[in-house]
Design a protein around this motif. Sequence first.
Motif, PDB file in Angstrom:
ATOM      1  N   SER A  11       0.857  -1.170  -0.075  1.00 40.63           N
ATOM      2  CA  SER A  11      -0.104  -0.017  -0.218  1.00 40.63           C
ATOM      3  C   SER A  11       0.695   1.099  -0.034  1.00 40.63           C
ATOM      4  CB  SER A  11      -0.934  -0.132   1.094  1.00 40.63           C
ATOM      5  OG  SER A  11       0.042  -0.131   2.426  1.00 40.63           O
ATOM      6  N   GLY A  12       2.131   1.045  -0.069  1.00 46.21           N
ATOM      7  CA  GLY A  12       3.093   2.201   0.309  1.00 46.21           C
ATOM      8  C   GLY A  12       3.491   2.739  -1.285  1.00 46.21           C
ATOM      9  N   PHE A  13       3.127   3.897  -1.484  1.00 49.05           N
ATOM     10  CA  PHE A  13       3.235   4.482  -2.716  1.00 49.05           C
ATOM     11  C   PHE A  13       4.830   4.750  -3.041  1.00 49.05           C
ATOM     12  CE2 PHE A  13       3.883   8.795  -5.103  1.00 49.05           C
ATOM     13  CZ  PHE A  13       3.538   8.262  -6.323  1.00 49.05           C
ATOM     14  N   VAL A  14       5.488   5.274  -2.220  1.00 47.94           N
ATOM     15  CA  VAL A  14       6.781   5.503  -2.267  1.00 47.94           C
ATOM     16  C   VAL A  14       7.804   4.157  -2.569  1.00 47.94           C
ATOM     17  CG1 VAL A  14       8.786   6.391  -1.132  1.00 47.94           C
ATOM     18  CG2 VAL A  14       6.831   7.576  -0.772  1.00 47.94           C
ATOM     19  N   VAL A  15       7.249   3.071  -1.790  1.00 48.65           N
ATOM     20  CA  VAL A  15       7.910   1.894  -1.982  1.00 48.65           C
ATOM     21  C   VAL A  15       7.738   1.395  -3.522  1.00 48.65           C
ATOM     22  CG1 VAL A  15       7.906  -0.765  -1.461  1.00 48.65           C
ATOM     23  CG2 VAL A  15       7.741   1.085   0.410  1.00 48.65           C
ATOM     24  N   CYS A  16       6.658   1.383  -4.200  1.00 48.70           N
ATOM     25  CA  CYS A  16       6.484   1.249  -5.260  1.00 48.70           C
ATOM     26  C   CYS A  16       6.949   2.011  -6.418  1.00 48.70           C
ATOM     27  CB  CYS A  16       4.688   1.107  -5.729  1.00 48.70           C
ATOM     28  SG  CYS A  16       3.789  -0.116  -4.913  1.00 48.70           S
ATOM     29  N   MET A  17       7.082   3.339  -5.933  1.00 47.36           N
ATOM     30  CA  MET A  17       7.670   4.242  -7.099  1.00 47.36           C
ATOM     31  C   MET A  17       9.158   3.956  -7.080  1.00 47.36           C
ATOM     32  SD  MET A  17       7.903   8.252  -6.919  1.00 47.36           S
ATOM     33  CE  MET A  17       8.982   8.464  -5.464  1.00 47.36           C
ATOM     34  N   VAL A  18       9.966   3.738  -5.917  1.00 49.71           N
ATOM     35  CA  VAL A  18      11.303   3.376  -5.923  1.00 49.71           C
ATOM     36  C   VAL A  18      11.620   2.119  -6.872  1.00 49.71           C
ATOM     37  CG1 VAL A  18      13.252   2.843  -4.232  1.00 49.71           C
ATOM     38  CG2 VAL A  18      11.808   4.718  -3.822  1.00 49.71           C
ATOM     39  N   THR A  19      10.851   1.135  -6.256  1.00 57.02           N
ATOM     40  CA  THR A  19      11.177  -0.165  -6.947  1.00 57.02           C
ATOM     41  C   THR A  19      10.994  -0.175  -8.595  1.00 57.02           C
ATOM     42  OG1 THR A  19       9.984  -1.285  -4.926  1.00 57.02           O
ATOM     43  CG2 THR A  19      10.064  -2.782  -6.947  1.00 57.02           C
ATOM     44  N   ILE A  20      10.003   0.558  -8.983  1.00 60.08           N
ATOM     45  CA  ILE A  20       9.808   0.606 -10.341  1.00 60.08           C
ATOM     46  C   ILE A  20      10.889   1.421 -11.127  1.00 60.08           C
ATOM     47  CG2 ILE A  20       8.458   1.910 -12.337  1.00 60.08           C
ATOM     48  CD1 ILE A  20       6.151   1.198 -10.490  1.00 60.08           C
ATOM     49  N   ILE A  21      11.530   2.551 -10.430  1.00 55.26           N
ATOM     50  CA  ILE A  21      12.555   3.103 -10.679  1.00 55.26           C
ATOM     51  C   ILE A  21      13.943   2.620 -10.813  1.00 55.26           C
ATOM     52  CG2 ILE A  21      14.094   5.316 -10.574  1.00 55.26           C
ATOM     53  CD1 ILE A  21      11.391   6.648  -9.628  1.00 55.26           C
ATOM     54  N   LEU A  22      14.037   1.667  -9.792  1.00 55.04           N
ATOM     55  CA  LEU A  22      15.353   0.851  -9.570  1.00 55.04           C
ATOM     56  C   LEU A  22      15.264  -0.430 -10.590  1.00 55.04           C
ATOM     57  CD1 LEU A  22      15.669   0.444  -5.857  1.00 55.04           C
ATOM     58  CD2 LEU A  22      17.179   1.552  -7.523  1.00 55.04           C
ATOM     59  N   LEU A  23      14.033  -1.070 -11.048  1.00 53.82           N
ATOM     60  CA  LEU A  23      13.847  -2.008 -12.129  1.00 53.82           C
ATOM     61  C   LEU A  23      14.348  -1.586 -13.330  1.00 53.82           C
ATOM     62  CD1 LEU A  23      10.943  -4.024 -10.780  1.00 53.82           C
ATOM     63  CD2 LEU A  23      13.134  -4.725 -10.912  1.00 53.82           C
ATOM     64  N   LEU A  24      13.668  -0.239 -13.541  1.00 58.13           N
ATOM     65  CA  LEU A  24      14.127   0.401 -14.654  1.00 58.13           C
ATOM     66  C   LEU A  24      15.565   0.850 -15.101  1.00 58.13           C
ATOM     67  CD1 LEU A  24      10.913   2.356 -15.602  1.00 58.13           C
ATOM     68  CD2 LEU A  24      11.498   0.112 -16.551  1.00 58.13           C
ATOM     69  N   SER A  25      16.028   1.485 -13.870  1.00 54.80           N
ATOM     70  CA  SER A  25      17.407   1.744 -14.077  1.00 54.80           C
ATOM     71  C   SER A  25      18.390   0.491 -14.097  1.00 54.80           C
ATOM     72  CB  SER A  25      17.968   2.278 -12.747  1.00 54.80           C
ATOM     73  OG  SER A  25      17.224   3.566 -12.535  1.00 54.80           O
ATOM     74  N   CYS A  26      18.103  -0.526 -13.683  1.00 57.82           N
ATOM     75  CA  CYS A  26      18.777  -1.861 -13.741  1.00 57.82           C
ATOM     76  C   CYS A  26      18.823  -2.298 -14.973  1.00 57.82           C
ATOM     77  CB  CYS A  26      18.134  -3.087 -12.737  1.00 57.82           C
ATOM     78  SG  CYS A  26      18.579  -2.851 -10.937  1.00 57.82           S
ATOM     79  N   ASP A  27      17.552  -2.201 -15.886  1.00 58.93           N
ATOM     80  CA  ASP A  27      17.521  -2.553 -17.344  1.00 58.93           C
ATOM     81  C   ASP A  27      18.530  -1.663 -18.129  1.00 58.93           C
ATOM     82  OD1 ASP A  27      16.544  -3.411 -19.951  1.00 58.93           O
ATOM     83  OD2 ASP A  27      15.957  -1.543 -19.877  1.00 58.93           O
ATOM     84  N   PHE A  28      18.726  -0.610 -17.666  1.00 56.58           N
ATOM     85  CA  PHE A  28      19.505   0.427 -18.375  1.00 56.58           C
ATOM     86  C   PHE A  28      21.178   0.243 -18.129  1.00 56.58           C
ATOM     87  CE2 PHE A  28      22.005   4.622 -18.505  1.00 56.58           C
ATOM     88  CZ  PHE A  28      21.557   5.015 -19.875  1.00 56.58           C
ATOM     89  N   TRP A  29      21.227  -0.396 -16.966  1.00 55.25           N
ATOM     90  CA  TRP A  29      22.774  -0.629 -16.934  1.00 55.25           C
ATOM     91  C   TRP A  29      23.229  -2.112 -17.014  1.00 55.25           C
ATOM     92  CZ3 TRP A  29      25.877   3.251 -16.734  1.00 55.25           C
ATOM     93  CH2 TRP A  29      25.594   4.676 -16.481  1.00 55.25           C
TER      94      TRP A  29
END
Length: 167
Positions: free
Chosen positions: A53-71
């Motif tokens: 239910s945590g908005f911030v947790v989801c946001m950080v997870t999504i950004i980390l996953l997309l950043s991992c793909d980039f790198w």
Amino acid sequence: MQRQDSHETPLFGDDYENKPRKSLIRHPLASFFHLFFRTSAILVYLLCDVFSSGFVVCMVTIILLLSCDFWTVKPNSKVTISSADSQIFWLGLIVCPIFWVIFVFSTIFSLKLKWLAVVIMGLVLQWANLYGYVRCKVGGRSNLGNMAKNYLGVQIFKQAMKANQNS
């Protein structure tokens, strides 16, 4: 005559009907992680309310996953790439930003405006990745501009020739 694998990666591959299935994908680990991080980010966005239910947790997870793909998936000019590797790479690179565009519109229409920042970040990260690889594949900014100008010039010339023939 069938094309040999080279440093040039085709956008969509040649016909590999005669080759055994095993030899199609030369870099299964890179292909897996390329698709894993991208699809995981999409799934986390879609299932965020179920898992957390945590908005911030989801946001950080999504950004980390997309950043991992980039790198994780970086071009290496010393590695030969098969047509299947290229198809997986380019399809993943093109299809995933389309999902983020759909998410932008669905977020706006459903009035879930707090998620708009997450979706726009996902779209920006995916678009930047796509733009970077297309720019590397096609050439620098001046080459893209020149290609567009040349294409438009040829189209205008064809229309003018067609108009002259009809007169």
